[in-house]
Design an enzyme around this catalytic site. Structure first.
Site, PDB file in Angstrom:
ATOM      1  NE  ARG A   1       6.670  -3.239   6.756  1.00 41.42           N
ATOM      2  CZ  ARG A   1       5.362  -3.051   6.515  1.00 41.42           C
ATOM      3  NH1 ARG A   1       4.902  -2.285   5.267  1.00 41.42           N
ATOM      4  NH2 ARG A   1       4.476  -3.502   7.230  1.00 41.42           N
TER       5      ARG A   1
ATOM      6  NE  ARG B   1       6.029  -0.824  10.211  1.00 44.19           N
ATOM      7  CZ  ARG B   1       5.019  -0.542   9.578  1.00 44.19           C
ATOM      8  NH1 ARG B   1       5.143  -0.220   8.239  1.00 44.19           N
ATOM      9  NH2 ARG B   1       3.865  -1.116   9.892  1.00 44.19           N
TER      10      ARG B   1
ATOM     11  CE  LYS C   1      -2.174  -1.258   3.712  1.00 48.32           C
ATOM     12  NZ  LYS C   1      -1.803  -2.758   3.902  1.00 48.32           N
TER      13      LYS C   1
ATOM     14  NE  ARG D   1      -5.334  -0.356   9.311  1.00 46.55           N
ATOM     15  CZ  ARG D   1      -4.189  -0.860   9.871  1.00 46.55           C
ATOM     16  NH1 ARG D   1      -4.054  -1.757  10.825  1.00 46.55           N
ATOM     17  NH2 ARG D   1      -3.133  -0.356   9.321  1.00 46.55           N
TER      18      ARG D   1
ATOM     19  NE  ARG E   1       0.959  -5.401  11.518  1.00 44.14           N
ATOM     20  CZ  ARG E   1       2.153  -5.074  10.491  1.00 44.14           C
ATOM     21  NH1 ARG E   1       3.093  -5.667  10.209  1.00 44.14           N
ATOM     22  NH2 ARG E   1       1.550  -3.816   9.711  1.00 44.14           N
TER      23      ARG E   1
END
Length: 193
Positions: A128, A134, A14, A89, A145
């Site tokens: 990532r 992160r 995204k 969401r 998630r």
């Protein structure tokens, strides 16, 4: 005004695709995830509340996210359009977004659903996490998630299908190939309007 919801599971691309949309169409962009992470880094009240949810791989309560979005819309009243990344969401969030947009005389133009299978998403997120550090891209939170996405977020597509604003996008392949699919979907609605 071209208002786009860019939608997909964590790791679906995204943010990457949003950068390309901003460059091509001159749109403003809000990533609620980034805005919340910024609040966490700043240590403000919103950030302290958000941290408790994000670190567990859970969604931040709607009222906090809606407050963020309302403030962003007020700041960007003269925008050519906005890309919403990470919001809505849930169906209640979609209804709330429609309400706050309609109060300003605008609406969502299209929801772009970047579709990627879970196996590839897990690989992307773990990679990532290694690069970015992160806290929500570590093995212990990634599956949580994705589970939250499938149970709470994925049903949102039915809302936008009923609104006539849903566009499924194959989210695999090169960044350029994915963007071409997105661009074709946007051009189709722009030509239709």
């Amino acid at each position: 005004m071209l208002n786009i919801v860019i939608f997909g599971a964590p790791g679906s691309g995204k943010g990457t695709q949003s950068e390309l949309l901003v460059a091509k169409y001159g749109l403003d962009y809000i990533s609620t995830g980034k805005a919340l992470r910024d609040a966490i880094n700043e240590g403000n009240d919103l950030g302290q509340i958000a941290r408790k949810y994000i670190d567990r791989g859970q969604l931040v309560p709607d009222e906090l996210t809606i407050q963020l979005i309302s403030e962003f819309l007020d700041i960007n009243r003269n925008s050519k359009g906005i890309i919403f990344d990470g919001f809505p969401r849930t169906i209640p969030q979609a209804i709330a977004l429609k309400k706050i947009l309609n109060e300003r005389g605008i609406d969502i133009s299209i929801l772009l659903d970047l579709q990627v299978d879970d196996e590839e998403l897990i690989q992307r997120l773990l990679e990532r996490g290694k690069k970015s550090g992160r806290s929500d891209d570590h093995p212990e939170t990634v599956q949580s998630r994705l589970d939250v996405y499938h149970t709470q977020t994925a049903p949102l597509s039915t809302y936008y299908i009923s609104e006539g604003k849903y566009a499924p996008i194959k989210g695999t392949g090169t960044v350029e190939a994915i963007f071409q699919r997105i661009d074709e979907a946007i051009e189709a609605i722009m030509n239709y309007e």
